[in-house]
Scaffold this motif. Structure first.
Motif: not given
Length: 696
Positions: A371-372, A378-383, A387-392, A400-402
């Motif tokens: 969940n956002p 909050r600790a790892y928003p890039d996990w 896609a870069e430039g696209r909305p979450l 979804v976690l990578d």
């Protein structure tokens, strides 16, 4: 070279011919063809304006551009070149039940392996491997797992569609000469397009499925001679499968079975990997979701567990809401630490209470999600996959976690391992509540294929660390039900809809490919939480009893009479479990005038479940004809028990009353040929009948 190979045994064998060049030709699927059969070795010429050299069209994994003009099962290129593939110099290696065929294209510098195997119950499978032997990357656009052939003739296909709460709706349609294609792009098996179908032509009917929990593609192509090729495989996002020099793509495995019984036998005897290598009796389960949702109060849960034990329930599963600050579905996914507000002393007091009552303890995880609104995000928003430039894009308030990133997968494993290793937990309800969108990694490339492989690896790691823990596959209900995930799990949740009327068609559909003991089916409260319908307890219980039986309600909210009735159904289920789950002789009949029939049989007992879904059209119901497959049992039988004691018959004749009371003996042949003349039932009612063999 004109070598004939047979994989499997009659009456379900795959017969192939290897040419020096070109893909292996499918001679027949069915009875074995002996290698000395002269007709099988004859090469067929094409028409006058066709190719001068014969190019077989009925081949495994056909490639285009070299005389085959149908749907190519393998496509790719190397920077626009090497788009043609022509494999030659085939080699064969047979080990046990597996046959491995290998060849190379020396021009395109691509090597291929096709592994074909015969399995328990009369099932044949295929998988492919493609290796880039060149010095430049090779863009693989499509590589099907396998191809199965049906003879020419009028053809029909049965497949499944649906949505959340209404999965596995069977659809039947006639095939023409045009290409029939099904594609799923949801990143999970899906509710609307699961990779399961039956295809029938020329007297042969195949059950086909792909062991894959992500995007897939199924194509049914009509060859020049009228035969049909069915191709199954993973579906790649653009640019997703780029093979560097020396890299190999390994496909999932495609399966074909001659009938439902064959597929069930394979799942039971070979696919499922049980703790201890053998299935124990499927524990009657109470799942807390619909009885509590996010309202976790320790004393109330203990009281529910005590009431469940009194009913005869054997497994207590704590669903969503025990971790982080999870008070609704907007927060805390990823924060897999026990909520100290709800469980100030941790989960151990509840676990000890449940196991002290003689029940197993199970717990819910949704390991792939975040969940956002969580400490992890909050600790790892890039996990998360993004896609870069696209909305979450959120779905059910989550991302979804990578899991393709080792640090992410390791984090989730360690969190799950910490809970499992410090508590007496026997069962995981592994949920997955959204489709994949913007499924890209940090390099911007698509990660859908890699993501499911990472999910499988995480499941494998949990299984290795906790080999005695069973896992249920749940994905918004039946969104991840396939042979790929079932190689790692032990039960599926067919649908989040627990309405017994809806479950009739859901369970009929899923039972075409899965045996009943691994399909979760629960008795829920009235009014039903998904549809608002009100059904009798007997209807709800009988619709669920043949499967992995359970309860999805708060037993403290039942009346004394309901608890007594529920305990009776649980006791009957336990008594009948050996027939329902271990005999292997399950049957499922086509609905007739709103009446559903399913059940199981052994040499000494037959259990019939009869449900009337809708008001019947006929003035009198047709006699209930038992399935033809039971004829081999033979003998004289009589009805020895029925549940409920006072079923919802519209009218009943004295002769019918005597039949149901066990006063009339009958031959099984008569019950198959003529049928049991049962009374008409009220809509949305059900009846369980036990038949016992007469003493000789």
């Amino acid at each position: 070279m004109n070598q004939i190979i047979t994989v499997g045994e009659a009456p379900f064998a795959l017969n192939l011919r290897l040419h020096e060049a070109g893909m292996p030709e499918i001679i027949a699927l069915g009875d074995a063809v002996e290698a000395h059969e002269p007709l099988a070795a004859i090469t067929r010429a094409s028409r006058i304006n066709g190719m001068d050299e014969a190019v077989p069209s009925n081949v495994i994994l056909p490639t285009g551009g070299m005389g085959f003009f149908g749907w190519p099962a393998i496509t790719g290129h190397r920077q626009g070149r090497d788009f043609l593939l022509d494999f030659s110099d085939w080699k064969m290696l047979q080990t046990g039940n597996r046959t491995r065929l290998s060849a190379r294209d020396t021009v395109a510098q691509i090597a291929i392996q096709i592994e074909i195997a015969s399995h328990a119950g009369g099932v044949i499978s295929m998988a492919s491997r493609l290796t880039n032997e060149g010095s430049l990357p090779y863009q693989l656009d499509r590589c099907m797992a396998g191809t199965f052939r049906l003879p020419a003739g009028q053809a029909w296909i049965e497949h499944f569609t649906g949505s959340w709460g209404r999965e596995f709706q069977t659809r039947r349609e006639k095939l023409g000469t045009a290409l029939w294609v099904q594609e799923n792009r949801r990143g999970r098996t899906s509710h609307d397009r699961p990779p399961m179908l039956f295809v029938e032509s020329g007297g042969l009917k195949l059950g086909l499925t792909l062991a894959w929990s992500s995007n897939h593609q199924i194509a049914v192509d009509c060859a020049d001679d009228g035969a049909r090729l069915v191709h199954l495989g993973a579906l790649f996002e653009p640019g997703e499968c780029l093979l560097g020099p020396g890299d190999t793509y390994e496909s999932p495995r495609a399966y074909a079975g001659a009938d439902v019984a064959s597929l069930h036998a394979f799942v039971r005897e070979e696919l499922l990997d049980w703790p201890g290598k053998a299935m124990k009796p499927r524990p009657v389960t109470l799942n807390t979701w619909e009885g509590n949702y996010f309202d976790h109060k320790l004393d109330a849960l203990k009281a529910q567990a005590s009431a469940a034990a009194e009913l005869g329930i054997e497994r207590f599963v704590l669903d969503d809401g025990w971790f982080g600050r999870r008070d609704d579905d907007t927060s805390s996914l990823g924060d897999w630490d026990i909520d100290p507000r709800k469980y100030p002393s941790g989960l151990k007091p509840l676990v000890d209470h449940v196991t002290g009552l003689g029940m197993e303890f199970g717990i819910w995880f949704e390991p792939e999600m975040i969940n956002p609104n969580s400490e992890l995000f909050r600790a790892y928003p890039d996990w998360s996959l993004q896609a870069e430039g696209r909305p979450l894009l959120l779905s059910r308030n989550q991302l979804v976690l990578d899991l393709t990133r080792p640090e992410v997968s390791d984090y989730i494993f360690n969190k799950m391992h910490a809970v499992l290793s410090t508590h007496d937990i026997s069962y995981i309800k592994w949920d997955m509540n959204r489709d994949l969108t913007h499924a890209a990694g940090r390099d911007g490339r698509a990660r859908t294929d890699a993501q499911i492989r990472a999910v499988y690896a995480l499941m494998d790691s949990i299984r290795a660390a906790h080999p005695d823990v069973e896992i249920e596959s749940c994905a918004s209900g039946g969104g991840r039900v396939d042979y790929g995930v079932l190689a790692r799990t032990h039960r599926v949740w067919a649908s989040d809809c627990t309405d017994a009327l809806e479950r009739l068609e859901i369970q009929r559909g899923i039972s075409r490919f899965l045996p009943p003991e691994i399909i979760g089916s629960h008795v829920s409260a009235v009014p039903n939480h998904q549809t608002g319908r009100r059904h009798s307890l007997s209807f709800r219980a009988i619709v669920a009893m043949a499967y992995h039986f359970g309860v999805e309600l708060n037993p403290l909210e039942m009346t004394d009479g309901e608890r007594a009735e529920m305990a009776g159904f649980i006791e009957a289920h336990k008594r009948l479990r050996p027939v329902l789950h271990e005999s292997g002789a399950n049957f499922f009949c086509e609905p007739l005038d709103g009446r559903y029939l399913w059940g199981a049989a052994s040499e000494e007992k037959i259990v019939l479940f009869i449900a009337q879904a809708t008001q019947a059209v006929s003035e009198q119901p047709a006699p209930l004809r038992l399935p033809e497959k039971l004829r081999t049992i033979g003998g004289a039988w009589r009805i020895t028990n029925k549940m409920p004691d006072h079923p919802a018959f519209i009218r009943i004749h004295d002769d019918q009353r005597r039949l149901l009371a066990g006063e009339i003996s009958f031959s099984l042949d008569a019950a198959i040929s003529g049928g049991l003349p049962l009374p008409m039932m009220m809509p949305e009612s059900a009846l369980l009948l036990e038949l016992d063999r007469e003493d000789d």
